[in-house]
Scaffold this motif. Structure first.
Motif, PDB file in Angstrom:
ATOM      1  N   ALA A  24      34.954 -50.908  22.678  1.00  0.00           N
ATOM      2  CA  ALA A  24      35.745 -52.076  23.060  1.00  0.00           C
ATOM      3  C   ALA A  24      34.779 -53.124  23.608  1.00  0.00           C
ATOM      4  CB  ALA A  24      36.772 -51.699  24.117  1.00  0.00           C
ATOM      5  N   ASN A  68      38.886 -59.300  17.366  1.00  0.00           N
ATOM      6  CA  ASN A  68      40.284 -59.710  17.271  1.00  0.00           C
ATOM      7  C   ASN A  68      41.074 -59.318  18.519  1.00  0.00           C
ATOM      8  OD1 ASN A  68      42.634 -60.769  16.188  1.00  0.00           O
ATOM      9  ND2 ASN A  68      43.108 -58.897  15.058  1.00  0.00           N
ATOM     10  N   ALA A  69      41.047 -58.061  18.902  1.00  0.00           N
ATOM     11  CA  ALA A  69      41.810 -57.588  20.068  1.00  0.00           C
ATOM     12  C   ALA A  69      41.314 -58.227  21.373  1.00  0.00           C
ATOM     13  CB  ALA A  69      41.773 -56.063  20.151  1.00  0.00           C
ATOM     14  N   HIS A  94      42.449 -61.829  21.447  1.00  0.00           N
ATOM     15  CA  HIS A  94      43.898 -61.879  21.651  1.00  0.00           C
ATOM     16  C   HIS A  94      44.218 -61.676  23.135  1.00  0.00           C
ATOM     17  CE1 HIS A  94      48.137 -61.345  20.573  1.00  0.00           C
ATOM     18  NE2 HIS A  94      48.141 -60.333  21.425  1.00  0.00           N
ATOM     19  N   HIS A  95      43.606 -60.673  23.736  1.00  0.00           N
ATOM     20  CA  HIS A  95      43.815 -60.396  25.161  1.00  0.00           C
ATOM     21  C   HIS A  95      43.366 -61.579  26.015  1.00  0.00           C
ATOM     22  CE1 HIS A  95      44.148 -58.160  28.873  1.00  0.00           C
ATOM     23  NE2 HIS A  95      42.900 -58.505  29.172  1.00  0.00           N
ATOM     24  N   GLU A 110      52.120 -62.606  19.965  1.00  0.00           N
ATOM     25  CA  GLU A 110      52.288 -61.405  19.148  1.00  0.00           C
ATOM     26  C   GLU A 110      52.050 -61.696  17.706  1.00  0.00           C
ATOM     27  OE1 GLU A 110      52.465 -58.504  20.619  1.00  0.00           O
ATOM     28  OE2 GLU A 110      52.561 -59.506  22.519  1.00  0.00           O
TER      29      GLU A 110
END
Length: 192
Positions: free
Chosen positions: A135, A175-176, A179-180, A192
């Motif tokens: 991560a 990406n994640a 987004h966070h 979302e």
């Protein structure tokens, strides 16, 4: 056995922290070759390896000036470290501070004066680490993102270009975390 004793001698703090900058640079080049030979393993203990990475990161500052008399050695070091993906070992050591320091140095040394090969090796090191992380931590993402916004974008266009290429190449991995990050910036938002 001979190679192991050579690796141990090169990992000694006396050489790694030598007063003469040329000795430190040559030691770093030799250590990069030791890491290449032993890859994917390492002959160093975790503590020694952390010291080695501190010195390697510090030495990469020399990539900044392509007109320097020692640039060919700094380029050699950069090339070896990029080809072998040596810095990925920092992930297993959980050296988040060193990883962030490496990113800062690589973005700081990039210049429009560099050729395609230098830019490519800088990119390969950055991308290699991001791809190997389980991560991407927010502080590391911040190092990349701050290069693509003003005033950094205008003040250091080469760093902007490098950061942009990192974001493009690592779009899946980022990406994640992106987004966070955006969710945390927009109160009561639903992205979302």
């Amino acid at each position: 056995e001979g190679l192991q004793s050579c690796a141990e001698a090169l990992g000694d703090a006396k050489l790694l922290r030598h007063k003469d900058p040329e000795v430190k640079l040559l030691t770093a080049c030799c250590v990069s070759d030791v890491l290449r030979i032993y890859a994917p393993d390492t002959p160093y203990s975790p503590d020694t390896l952390k010291n080695v990475f501190e010195v390697l990161i510090q030495q990469l500052n020399g990539v900044r000036d392509p007109k320097s008399g020692s640039f060919s050695r700094y380029f050699y070091l950069l090339e070896r470290l990029a080809m072998v993906k040596s810095f990925v070992l920092m992930i297993d050591l959980e050296c988040q501070d060193l990883i962030e320091s490496l990113f800062e140095v690589l973005f700081d040394v990039t210049s429009k004066e560099h050729g395609v090969r230098v830019e490519g090796f800088l990119l390969e090191i950055l991308v290699g680490i991001i791809e190997d992380l389980d991560a991407v931590p927010q502080p590391l993402l911040d190092v990349v993102l701050e290069k693509v916004v003003q005033p950094a974008k205008a003040e250091k266009p080469a760093a902007y270009a490098l950061a942009r290429r990192v974001l493009q190449r690592c779009s899946n991995e980022l990406n994640a975390p992106l987004h966070h990050f955006l969710q945390s910036c927009l109160p009561n938002s639903t992205l979302e």
